[in-house]
Write a protein that holds these residues in place. Structure first.
Motif, PDB file in Angstrom:
ATOM      1  N   HIS A  93      -0.191 -42.082 -49.838  1.00 10.77           N
ATOM      2  CA  HIS A  93      -0.852 -40.907 -50.400  1.00 10.77           C
ATOM      3  C   HIS A  93      -0.428 -40.644 -51.840  1.00 10.77           C
ATOM      4  CE1 HIS A  93      -1.509 -40.120 -46.085  1.00 10.77           C
ATOM      5  NE2 HIS A  93      -2.575 -39.459 -46.493  1.00 10.77           N
ATOM      6  N   SER A  94       0.630 -41.294 -52.287  1.00 10.68           N
ATOM      7  CA  SER A  94       1.086 -41.045 -53.653  1.00 10.68           C
ATOM      8  C   SER A  94       0.796 -42.203 -54.600  1.00 10.68           C
ATOM      9  CB  SER A  94       2.590 -40.758 -53.659  1.00 10.68           C
ATOM     10  OG  SER A  94       3.322 -41.859 -53.166  1.00 10.68           O
ATOM     11  N   GLY A  95       0.494 -43.397 -54.066  1.00 10.40           N
ATOM     12  CA  GLY A  95       0.199 -44.504 -54.952  1.00 10.40           C
ATOM     13  C   GLY A  95       0.270 -45.856 -54.269  1.00 10.40           C
ATOM     14  N   ILE A  96       0.210 -46.897 -55.098  1.00 13.37           N
ATOM     15  CA  ILE A  96       0.210 -48.288 -54.628  1.00 13.37           C
ATOM     16  C   ILE A  96       1.433 -48.972 -55.227  1.00 13.37           C
ATOM     17  CG2 ILE A  96      -1.078 -50.465 -54.577  1.00 13.37           C
ATOM     18  CD1 ILE A  96      -3.576 -48.664 -55.374  1.00 13.37           C
ATOM     19  N   LYS A  97       2.212 -49.620 -54.369  1.00 17.95           N
ATOM     20  CA  LYS A  97       3.385 -50.342 -54.833  1.00 17.95           C
ATOM     21  C   LYS A  97       3.224 -51.836 -54.587  1.00 17.95           C
ATOM     22  CE  LYS A  97       7.271 -47.106 -54.862  1.00 17.95           C
ATOM     23  NZ  LYS A  97       8.632 -46.825 -54.358  1.00 17.95           N
ATOM     24  N   PHE A  98       3.531 -52.618 -55.613  1.00 17.17           N
ATOM     25  CA  PHE A  98       3.623 -54.066 -55.496  1.00 17.17           C
ATOM     26  C   PHE A  98       5.111 -54.411 -55.478  1.00 17.17           C
ATOM     27  CE2 PHE A  98      -0.538 -53.289 -57.109  1.00 17.17           C
ATOM     28  CZ  PHE A  98      -1.342 -54.355 -56.710  1.00 17.17           C
ATOM     29  N   MET A  99       5.556 -55.034 -54.388  1.00 21.04           N
ATOM     30  CA  MET A  99       6.961 -55.332 -54.193  1.00 21.04           C
ATOM     31  C   MET A  99       7.188 -56.843 -54.101  1.00 21.04           C
ATOM     32  SD  MET A  99       8.127 -52.142 -53.720  1.00 21.04           S
ATOM     33  CE  MET A  99       9.740 -52.379 -52.969  1.00 21.04           C
ATOM     34  N   LEU A 106      10.818 -53.719 -56.979  1.00 22.88           N
ATOM     35  CA  LEU A 106       9.499 -53.185 -57.321  1.00 22.88           C
ATOM     36  C   LEU A 106       8.924 -53.950 -58.506  1.00 22.88           C
ATOM     37  CD1 LEU A 106       7.304 -50.957 -57.059  1.00 22.88           C
ATOM     38  CD2 LEU A 106       8.687 -49.581 -58.646  1.00 22.88           C
ATOM     39  N   LEU A 107       7.690 -54.437 -58.334  1.00 19.94           N
ATOM     40  CA  LEU A 107       7.016 -55.145 -59.419  1.00 19.94           C
ATOM     41  C   LEU A 107       6.114 -54.215 -60.227  1.00 19.94           C
ATOM     42  CD1 LEU A 107       5.934 -58.374 -57.475  1.00 19.94           C
ATOM     43  CD2 LEU A 107       8.016 -58.009 -58.813  1.00 19.94           C
ATOM     44  N   HIS A 108       5.434 -53.289 -59.531  1.00 20.88           N
ATOM     45  CA  HIS A 108       4.471 -52.418 -60.224  1.00 20.88           C
ATOM     46  C   HIS A 108       4.174 -51.219 -59.340  1.00 20.88           C
ATOM     47  CE1 HIS A 108       1.097 -51.311 -62.821  1.00 20.88           C
ATOM     48  NE2 HIS A 108       0.377 -51.146 -61.728  1.00 20.88           N
ATOM     49  N   TYR A 109       3.947 -50.079 -59.981  1.00 23.17           N
ATOM     50  CA  TYR A 109       3.561 -48.875 -59.253  1.00 23.17           C
ATOM     51  C   TYR A 109       2.337 -48.266 -59.911  1.00 23.17           C
ATOM     52  CZ  TYR A 109       3.706 -44.145 -57.323  1.00 23.17           C
ATOM     53  OH  TYR A 109       3.385 -42.966 -56.700  1.00 23.17           O
ATOM     54  N   ASP A 110       1.292 -48.043 -59.105  1.00 27.34           N
ATOM     55  CA  ASP A 110       0.055 -47.425 -59.585  1.00 27.34           C
ATOM     56  C   ASP A 110      -0.101 -46.084 -58.871  1.00 27.34           C
ATOM     57  OD1 ASP A 110      -2.562 -47.934 -61.147  1.00 27.34           O
ATOM     58  OD2 ASP A 110      -3.280 -47.287 -59.179  1.00 27.34           O
ATOM     59  N   PRO A 111       0.125 -44.970 -59.562  1.00 25.83           N
ATOM     60  CA  PRO A 111       0.104 -43.662 -58.893  1.00 25.83           C
ATOM     61  C   PRO A 111      -1.304 -43.193 -58.540  1.00 25.83           C
ATOM     62  CG  PRO A 111       0.440 -43.373 -61.237  1.00 25.83           C
ATOM     63  CD  PRO A 111       0.455 -44.860 -60.997  1.00 25.83           C
ATOM     64  N   ILE A 112      -1.372 -42.373 -57.505  1.00 21.94           N
ATOM     65  CA  ILE A 112      -2.613 -41.702 -57.124  1.00 21.94           C
ATOM     66  C   ILE A 112      -2.348 -40.207 -57.162  1.00 21.94           C
ATOM     67  CG2 ILE A 112      -4.235 -41.246 -55.243  1.00 21.94           C
ATOM     68  CD1 ILE A 112      -3.890 -44.106 -54.339  1.00 21.94           C
ATOM     69  N   ASP A 120      -8.380 -32.056 -49.991  1.00 22.20           N
ATOM     70  CA  ASP A 120      -8.201 -33.378 -49.395  1.00 22.20           C
ATOM     71  C   ASP A 120      -7.218 -34.192 -50.224  1.00 22.20           C
ATOM     72  OD1 ASP A 120     -10.095 -32.912 -47.351  1.00 22.20           O
ATOM     73  OD2 ASP A 120     -11.721 -33.377 -48.744  1.00 22.20           O
ATOM     74  N   GLN A 121      -6.167 -34.672 -49.572  1.00 19.21           N
ATOM     75  CA  GLN A 121      -5.172 -35.472 -50.270  1.00 19.21           C
ATOM     76  C   GLN A 121      -5.678 -36.897 -50.435  1.00 19.21           C
ATOM     77  OE1 GLN A 121      -1.358 -35.829 -48.324  1.00 19.21           O
ATOM     78  NE2 GLN A 121      -0.291 -36.121 -50.271  1.00 19.21           N
ATOM     79  N   ARG A 122      -5.628 -37.405 -51.646  1.00 18.16           N
ATOM     80  CA  ARG A 122      -6.090 -38.759 -51.906  1.00 18.16           C
ATOM     81  C   ARG A 122      -5.067 -39.779 -51.421  1.00 18.16           C
ATOM     82  NH1 ARG A 122      -8.311 -38.025 -58.138  1.00 18.16           N
ATOM     83  NH2 ARG A 122     -10.217 -36.883 -57.613  1.00 18.16           N
ATOM     84  N   TYR A 123      -5.557 -40.988 -51.164  1.00 15.91           N
ATOM     85  CA  TYR A 123      -4.667 -42.057 -50.714  1.00 15.91           C
ATOM     86  C   TYR A 123      -5.326 -43.407 -50.966  1.00 15.91           C
ATOM     87  CZ  TYR A 123      -7.805 -41.956 -46.656  1.00 15.91           C
ATOM     88  OH  TYR A 123      -8.908 -41.972 -45.851  1.00 15.91           O
ATOM     89  N   VAL A 134      -5.490 -58.926 -56.400  1.00 15.52           N
ATOM     90  CA  VAL A 134      -5.321 -58.076 -55.229  1.00 15.52           C
ATOM     91  C   VAL A 134      -6.274 -56.896 -55.348  1.00 15.52           C
ATOM     92  CG1 VAL A 134      -3.740 -56.597 -53.940  1.00 15.52           C
ATOM     93  CG2 VAL A 134      -2.913 -58.746 -54.920  1.00 15.52           C
ATOM     94  N   CYS A 135      -7.071 -56.664 -54.301  1.00 14.32           N
ATOM     95  CA  CYS A 135      -8.031 -55.562 -54.264  1.00 14.32           C
ATOM     96  C   CYS A 135      -7.538 -54.507 -53.286  1.00 14.32           C
ATOM     97  CB  CYS A 135      -9.408 -56.068 -53.840  1.00 14.32           C
ATOM     98  SG  CYS A 135     -10.084 -57.370 -54.902  1.00 14.32           S
ATOM     99  N   VAL A 136      -7.558 -53.237 -53.719  1.00 15.36           N
ATOM    100  CA  VAL A 136      -7.026 -52.138 -52.909  1.00 15.36           C
ATOM    101  C   VAL A 136      -8.059 -51.020 -52.843  1.00 15.36           C
ATOM    102  CG1 VAL A 136      -5.145 -50.502 -52.601  1.00 15.36           C
ATOM    103  CG2 VAL A 136      -4.685 -52.727 -53.662  1.00 15.36           C
ATOM    104  N   GLY A 137      -8.384 -50.573 -51.626  1.00 17.54           N
ATOM    105  CA  GLY A 137      -9.334 -49.490 -51.439  1.00 17.54           C
ATOM    106  C   GLY A 137      -8.695 -48.126 -51.644  1.00 17.54           C
ATOM    107  N   THR A 138      -9.535 -47.111 -51.914  1.00 22.68           N
ATOM    108  CA  THR A 138      -9.053 -45.749 -52.112  1.00 22.68           C
ATOM    109  C   THR A 138      -9.889 -44.772 -51.296  1.00 22.68           C
ATOM    110  OG1 THR A 138     -10.487 -45.245 -54.007  1.00 22.68           O
ATOM    111  CG2 THR A 138      -8.379 -46.340 -54.470  1.00 22.68           C
TER     112      THR A 138
END
Length: 327
Positions: A93-99, A106-112, A120-123, A134-138
């Motif tokens: 719910h707070s973001g996407i982490k690449f580990m 941690l390689l990368h953090y993309d916040p949401i 409605d809380q985003r995720y 890498v494709c990530v849905g929201t």
């Protein structure tokens, strides 16, 4: 074909009630030989990683955000890139982490971010790999596309716009095609989303049940739904080939092996293995089914490409239960 009960892996923490709450892969652990099984499972804001080698299990646990215990992880998945790099992607719910593949760095953090005036809380939810992308849905509908370099650098490339409801799952056919599903039951197929942001085909849902999980095999696109149905579509034109009344409740996970076996697990406590249609036998066959009484099943994965072993998880249970093909 029959499966028998295999070894059980006991986790430090129980399994959260999240669809698709299990990933499994074969890894070489430290100096050991290939063929070891690794599992990753979510418990609230903690990811459990278990490495099983020669009957011995070692585990690692790490919080998504040590400073915020209220963050809920929505998916944990390993991505195998064309460069040879393996990464662990965590959505929340707070973001996407690449580990790193073992969760050690941690390689990368993309916040949401959720607007202050939103109810409605985003995720993020749904992870798939195409080559080094890498494709990530929201939950807003767009699919985020990232490129992962051989050195572990992660760069945002674009967003795929097409869904108007939260993404439930994304998957690839092993080549250049991506499929995504949402809470209204709509499925979109994207051709080469790395280079092109235009959708190739839309299978419009009725809006009464979500398409919770997806899989590709040969010319088939398989969708599992909240009403317990499994629908098999022609991946070229979107026509329904087969519709199966597979489960009595919400399907939480599908997995497809390289040899055309389909694993489905659902909230009706049932895990089933199906043989998908092929030229010599154009029918779907139920080859194995097991009822785990009083277990709401959350995740299921084959542990090898030929479906010789599969594992399942259940809500509020500390065990990863496995089944192996009988000789």
């Amino acid at each position: 074909m029959a499966y028998i009960k295999g070894p059980t892996t006991e986790l430090k923490y129980s399994v959260s009630p999240i669809p698709g709450n299990l990933d499994a892969a074969s890894f070489s652990v430290a100096s050991s030989s290939d063929g070891n099984v690794a599992y990753v499972v979510i418990h609230k804001n903690i990811v459990n990683i278990a490495f099983v080698s020669g009957g011995v299990c070692t585990q690692e646990q790490a919080p998504f955000d040590a400073k915020n215990s209220f963050t809920t992880i929505t998916q944990a998945k390993w991505c195998f890139l064309r460069s040879g790099r393996k990464v662990l992607v965590l959505t929340s719910h707070s973001g996407i982490k690449f580990m790193a593949w073992n969760g050690s760095s941690l390689l990368h953090y993309d916040p949401i971010e959720t607007p202050a005036d939103s109810y409605d809380q985003r995720y993020a939810k749904g992870v798939a790999t195409i080559n080094d992308t890498v494709c990530v849905g929201t939950s807003d509908g767009p699919i985020k596309v990232f490129n992962v370099g051989a050195d572990g650098s992660v760069v945002f490339v674009r967003q795929l716009q097409g869904h108007t409801a939260p993404i439930c799952d994304v998957c690839t056919d092993g080549g250049r095609r991506l499929a995504s599903s949402d809470e209204r039951g709509t499925i979109i197929v994207w051709s080469n989303p790395v280079m092109n942001a235009e959708s190739e085909m839309v299978i419009t849902g009725k809006g009464d049940t979500p398409c919770t999980c997806l899989g590709f095999w040969q010319n088939m696109l398989i969708g599992g739904f909240g009403n317990g149905k499994i629908c098999i579509y022609n991946s070229e034109n979107g026509r329904t080939m087969v519709e199966i009344l597979a489960h009595g409740r919400w399907i939480n996970s599908l997995d497809v092996s390289e040899n055309g076996m389909l694993l489905s697990v659902a909230e009706d406590c049932v895990a089933s293995v199906w043989s998908l249609p092929r030229k010599e036998d154009p029918k779907v066959h139920l080859v194995f089914s097991v009822t785990m009484t009083d277990h709401i099943l959350c995740g299921g994965k084959f542990c090898d490409p030929q479906a010789k072993q599969f594992a399942i998880t259940a809500y509020d249970v500390n065990d990863i239960m496995s089944f192996v093909k009988a000789n």
